[in-house]
Design a protein around this motif. Structure first.
Motif, PDB file in Angstrom:
ATOM      1  N   ASN A   9      17.095   8.554   4.392  1.00 26.50           N
ATOM      2  CA  ASN A   9      18.512   7.658   4.530  1.00 26.50           C
ATOM      3  C   ASN A   9      18.339   6.267   4.925  1.00 26.50           C
ATOM      4  O   ASN A   9      19.321   5.553   4.564  1.00 26.50           O
ATOM      5  N   PHE A  10      17.170   5.754   5.117  1.00 24.52           N
ATOM      6  CA  PHE A  10      16.989   4.321   5.308  1.00 24.52           C
ATOM      7  C   PHE A  10      16.294   3.629   4.084  1.00 24.52           C
ATOM      8  O   PHE A  10      16.072   2.419   4.191  1.00 24.52           O
ATOM      9  N   PHE A  11      15.303   4.442   3.578  1.00 26.48           N
ATOM     10  CA  PHE A  11      14.622   3.762   2.527  1.00 26.48           C
ATOM     11  C   PHE A  11      14.542   4.247   1.048  1.00 26.48           C
ATOM     12  O   PHE A  11      13.732   4.281   0.446  1.00 26.48           O
ATOM     13  N   GLU A  12      15.773   4.909   0.905  1.00 29.90           N
ATOM     14  CA  GLU A  12      16.092   5.619  -0.435  1.00 29.90           C
ATOM     15  C   GLU A  12      14.957   6.477  -0.921  1.00 29.90           C
ATOM     16  O   GLU A  12      14.567   6.571  -2.198  1.00 29.90           O
ATOM     17  N   GLY A  13      14.249   7.075   0.119  1.00 29.88           N
ATOM     18  CA  GLY A  13      13.332   8.206  -0.372  1.00 29.88           C
ATOM     19  C   GLY A  13      12.089   7.453  -0.697  1.00 29.88           C
ATOM     20  O   GLY A  13      10.902   8.274  -0.968  1.00 29.88           O
ATOM     21  N   SER A  14      11.715   6.286  -0.592  1.00 31.10           N
ATOM     22  CA  SER A  14      10.522   5.424  -0.834  1.00 31.10           C
ATOM     23  C   SER A  14       9.532   5.594   0.363  1.00 31.10           C
ATOM     24  O   SER A  14       9.712   5.044   1.322  1.00 31.10           O
ATOM     25  N   LYS A  15       8.342   6.095   0.030  1.00 30.18           N
ATOM     26  CA  LYS A  15       7.494   6.169   1.178  1.00 30.18           C
ATOM     27  C   LYS A  15       6.943   4.723   1.265  1.00 30.18           C
ATOM     28  O   LYS A  15       6.424   4.512   2.264  1.00 30.18           O
ATOM     29  N   SER A  16       6.647   3.849   0.192  1.00 28.60           N
ATOM     30  CA  SER A  16       6.007   2.644   0.232  1.00 28.60           C
ATOM     31  C   SER A  16       6.852   1.828   0.807  1.00 28.60           C
ATOM     32  O   SER A  16       6.491   0.991   1.559  1.00 28.60           O
ATOM     33  N   SER A  17       8.183   1.947   0.691  1.00 34.26           N
ATOM     34  CA  SER A  17       9.220   0.961   1.449  1.00 34.26           C
ATOM     35  C   SER A  17       9.177   1.255   2.891  1.00 34.26           C
ATOM     36  O   SER A  17       9.278   0.266   3.900  1.00 34.26           O
ATOM     37  N   LEU A  18       9.011   2.580   3.378  1.00 33.77           N
ATOM     38  CA  LEU A  18       9.010   2.847   4.644  1.00 33.77           C
ATOM     39  C   LEU A  18       7.733   2.276   5.457  1.00 33.77           C
ATOM     40  O   LEU A  18       7.507   1.802   6.156  1.00 33.77           O
TER      41      LEU A  18
ATOM     42  N   VAL B 170       4.559  -1.459   8.489  1.00 33.04           N
ATOM     43  CA  VAL B 170       3.389  -2.732   8.562  1.00 33.04           C
ATOM     44  C   VAL B 170       4.145  -3.895   9.057  1.00 33.04           C
ATOM     45  O   VAL B 170       3.364  -4.576   9.920  1.00 33.04           O
ATOM     46  N   GLN B 171       5.041  -4.447   8.562  1.00 32.90           N
ATOM     47  CA  GLN B 171       5.746  -5.493   8.868  1.00 32.90           C
ATOM     48  C   GLN B 171       6.245  -5.747  10.237  1.00 32.90           C
ATOM     49  O   GLN B 171       6.146  -6.741  11.127  1.00 32.90           O
ATOM     50  N   GLN B 172       7.020  -4.632  10.702  1.00 30.54           N
ATOM     51  CA  GLN B 172       7.657  -4.586  11.892  1.00 30.54           C
ATOM     52  C   GLN B 172       6.731  -4.447  13.133  1.00 30.54           C
ATOM     53  O   GLN B 172       6.777  -5.025  14.251  1.00 30.54           O
ATOM     54  N   GLU B 173       5.536  -3.741  13.007  1.00 33.45           N
ATOM     55  CA  GLU B 173       4.451  -3.561  13.892  1.00 33.45           C
ATOM     56  C   GLU B 173       3.521  -4.563  13.902  1.00 33.45           C
ATOM     57  O   GLU B 173       2.600  -4.661  14.913  1.00 33.45           O
ATOM     58  N   GLN B 174       3.569  -5.489  13.136  1.00 33.29           N
ATOM     59  CA  GLN B 174       2.862  -6.860  12.931  1.00 33.29           C
ATOM     60  C   GLN B 174       1.371  -6.374  13.410  1.00 33.29           C
ATOM     61  O   GLN B 174       0.438  -6.723  14.272  1.00 33.29           O
TER      62      GLN B 174
END
Length: 128
Positions: free
Chosen positions: A92-101, A106-110
């Motif tokens: 629903n949020f990453f168009e099915g992309s595991k790498s985008s998720l 990684v970016q949000q959790e710093q």
């Protein structure tokens, strides 16, 4: 027909109950569930209502014991539920992309360098 997101997800209160059930291999009656809560403990009717909701959502089932006592047990493991939720988020949020998720996480959790290294090693081991 694909089930709606709502049928797959649990509310915070439902997750709290499911966490208790996931930890108990023998199942639990409403009184057992209430005993696991901190004070102030929820009312019997509150937990009984949540159990009806979880039954309708097909997350739990029950067996009858002495008298009218129902012993509830999960129909889905915690890992199965987590995988279901994460797949919904990915789709629903990453168009099915595991790498985008993963990139978002990684970016949000710093993450620290050692945490990133740990993730890289985990990915390498999974792909071997």
């Amino acid at each position: 027909m694909k089930q709606s997101m709502k049928s797959y997800t649990l509310t915070k209160a439902e997750i709290q109950i499911m966490n208790i059930l996931w930890e108990r291999t023998e199942g639990a009656c409403v009184h057992d569930l209430i005993a696991q809560y901190a004070e102030p403990k929820p009312a019997y009717t509150t937990i009984a209502t949540f159990m009806k909701i979880l039954l309708n959502k097909k997350f739990v089932a029950y067996r009858k014991e002495t008298g009218k006592t129902h012993i509830y047990y999960p129909l889905i493991t915690k890992d199965e539920y987590l995988q279901r939720v994460m797949n919904e988020v990915k789709d629903n949020f990453f168009e099915g992309s595991k790498s985008s998720l993963l990139k978002f996480f990684v970016q949000q959790e710093q993450l620290s360098a050692s945490e990133v290294e740990e993730l890289i090693n985990m990915i390498k081991q999974t792909n071997e």
